[in-house]
Design an enzyme around this catalytic site. Structure first.
Site, mmCIF file in Angstrom:
data_model
loop_
_atom_site.group_PDB
_atom_site.id
_atom_site.type_symbol
_atom_site.label_atom_id
_atom_site.label_comp_id
_atom_site.label_asym_id
_atom_site.label_seq_id
_atom_site.Cartn_x
_atom_site.Cartn_y
_atom_site.Cartn_z
ATOM 1 N N CYS A 9 13.669 2.935 20.943
ATOM 2 C CA CYS A 9 12.510 2.705 20.081
ATOM 3 C C CYS A 9 12.852 1.561 19.133
ATOM 4 O O CYS A 9 13.770 0.779 19.409
ATOM 5 C CB CYS A 9 12.099 3.977 19.342
ATOM 6 S SG CYS A 9 13.347 4.632 18.213
ATOM 7 N N ASN A 12 15.532 3.647 16.049
ATOM 8 C CA ASN A 12 16.507 4.632 16.538
ATOM 9 C C ASN A 12 16.762 5.740 15.506
ATOM 10 O O ASN A 12 17.868 6.282 15.417
ATOM 11 C CB ASN A 12 17.824 3.964 16.971
ATOM 12 C CG ASN A 12 18.761 4.873 17.787
ATOM 13 O OD1 ASN A 12 19.968 4.710 17.737
ATOM 14 N ND2 ASN A 12 18.226 5.818 18.513
ATOM 15 N N CYS A 14 13.663 7.888 14.732
ATOM 16 C CA CYS A 14 12.583 8.862 14.962
ATOM 17 C C CYS A 14 12.414 9.175 16.458
ATOM 18 O O CYS A 14 12.893 10.203 16.942
ATOM 19 C CB CYS A 14 11.255 8.350 14.383
ATOM 20 S SG CYS A 14 11.285 8.090 12.593
ATOM 21 N N ARG A 15 11.717 8.305 17.179
ATOM 22 C CA ARG A 15 11.315 8.627 18.550
ATOM 23 C C ARG A 15 12.464 8.716 19.541
ATOM 24 O O ARG A 15 12.556 9.693 20.304
ATOM 25 C CB ARG A 15 10.273 7.609 19.040
ATOM 26 C CG ARG A 15 8.962 7.687 18.277
ATOM 27 C CD ARG A 15 8.106 6.450 18.521
ATOM 28 N NE ARG A 15 8.706 5.263 17.919
ATOM 29 C CZ ARG A 15 8.241 4.031 18.061
ATOM 30 N NH1 ARG A 15 7.168 3.818 18.802
ATOM 31 N NH2 ARG A 15 8.848 3.019 17.467
ATOM 32 N N ASP A 127 4.355 5.036 16.911
ATOM 33 C CA ASP A 127 5.354 4.980 15.834
ATOM 34 C C ASP A 127 4.913 5.907 14.699
ATOM 35 O O ASP A 127 3.871 5.696 14.088
ATOM 36 C CB ASP A 127 5.442 3.529 15.348
ATOM 37 C CG ASP A 127 6.497 3.327 14.272
ATOM 38 O OD1 ASP A 127 7.003 4.325 13.723
ATOM 39 O OD2 ASP A 127 6.800 2.159 13.981
HETATM 40 P P1 4NP Z 1 11.403 4.736 15.345
HETATM 41 O O1 4NP Z 1 10.567 4.725 13.970
HETATM 42 O O2 4NP Z 1 11.274 3.357 15.952
HETATM 43 O O3 4NP Z 1 10.720 5.780 16.149
HETATM 44 O O4 4NP Z 1 12.836 5.084 14.963
HETATM 45 C C1 4NP Z 1 10.685 3.730 13.010
HETATM 46 C C2 4NP Z 1 11.739 3.759 12.119
HETATM 47 C C3 4NP Z 1 11.830 2.796 11.146
HETATM 48 C C4 4NP Z 1 10.887 1.792 11.070
HETATM 49 C C5 4NP Z 1 9.843 1.752 11.962
HETATM 50 C C6 4NP Z 1 9.750 2.719 12.945
HETATM 51 N N1 4NP Z 1 10.976 0.826 10.042
HETATM 52 O O5 4NP Z 1 10.090 -0.058 9.966
HETATM 53 O O6 4NP Z 1 11.930 0.846 9.249
#
Ligand code: 4NP
Length: 156
Positions: A9, A12, A14-15, A127
């Site tokens: 993702c 790294n 959340c998803r 997201d």
């Molecule tokens: P992920 O979620 O890609 O599912 O881990 C996010 C985590 C952080 C951010 C965006 C999405 N961020 O903009 O910091």
């Protein structure tokens, strides 16, 4: 030799850590004879070294009674060689991964994880970072669906 899956993702946190841990949980539930290794990475460097987001962990605990383990790292070119299947959460992740493979040598290893869903029609795992709890719950539902499909695909 084991088959190796990499979930990717943006951050790294959340998803993709949720996907990695849900897939490991599903593999344990069915007790596969062949070993499958699960890992995750982010296309960005934003959260390198961080544990999974507490909101994502809370959703996984509440819906599946599983703890999310891991420490964020950034996707790197060597991952193309080291993994058999690379599963992107959304189209941005997919494009960012393919940008690191300009000759297209590893194109066939990279997939959108929602292509393995059978009960949901969404093509991407949205997201959840800037939204509320319902977004994190949707991530879990989509990933359970996708991981079950992935397991069926790998069992063939
Ligand atoms: P992920 O979620 O890609 O599912 O881990 C996010 C985590 C952080 C951010 C965006 C999405 N961020 O903009 O910091």
């Amino acid at each position: 030799m084991s088959y190796k899956l990499l979930f990717v993702c943006l951050g790294n946190i959340c998803r993709s850590p949720a996907a990695e841990n849900i897939m490991r949980y599903k593999i344990e539930q069915v007790g596969l004879s062949e070993p499958i290794v699960c890992d995750s990475a982010g296309t960005s460097s934003y959260h390198i070294g961080s544990p999974p987001d507490s909101r994502m962990s809370a959703a996984a605990l509440q819906k599946l009674q599983i703890k999310l383990r891991g420490k964020a790292r950034q996707f790197q070119k060597s991952d193309f060689e080291n993994f058999d299947l690379i599963l992107a959460m959304d189209r941005d992740n997919y494009e960012d991964i393919l940008h690191l493979d300009p000759t297209g040598k590893y194109h066939q290893k990279v997939h959108l994880i929602c292509d393995f869903c059978s009960r949901h029609n969404l093509k991407e795992v949205p997201d959840p970072y800037y939204g509320g709890a319902e977004g994190f719950n949707l991530v879990i539902d989509l990933l359970v669906d996708a991981c079950e499909g992935l397991l069926k695909y790998l069992s063939r």
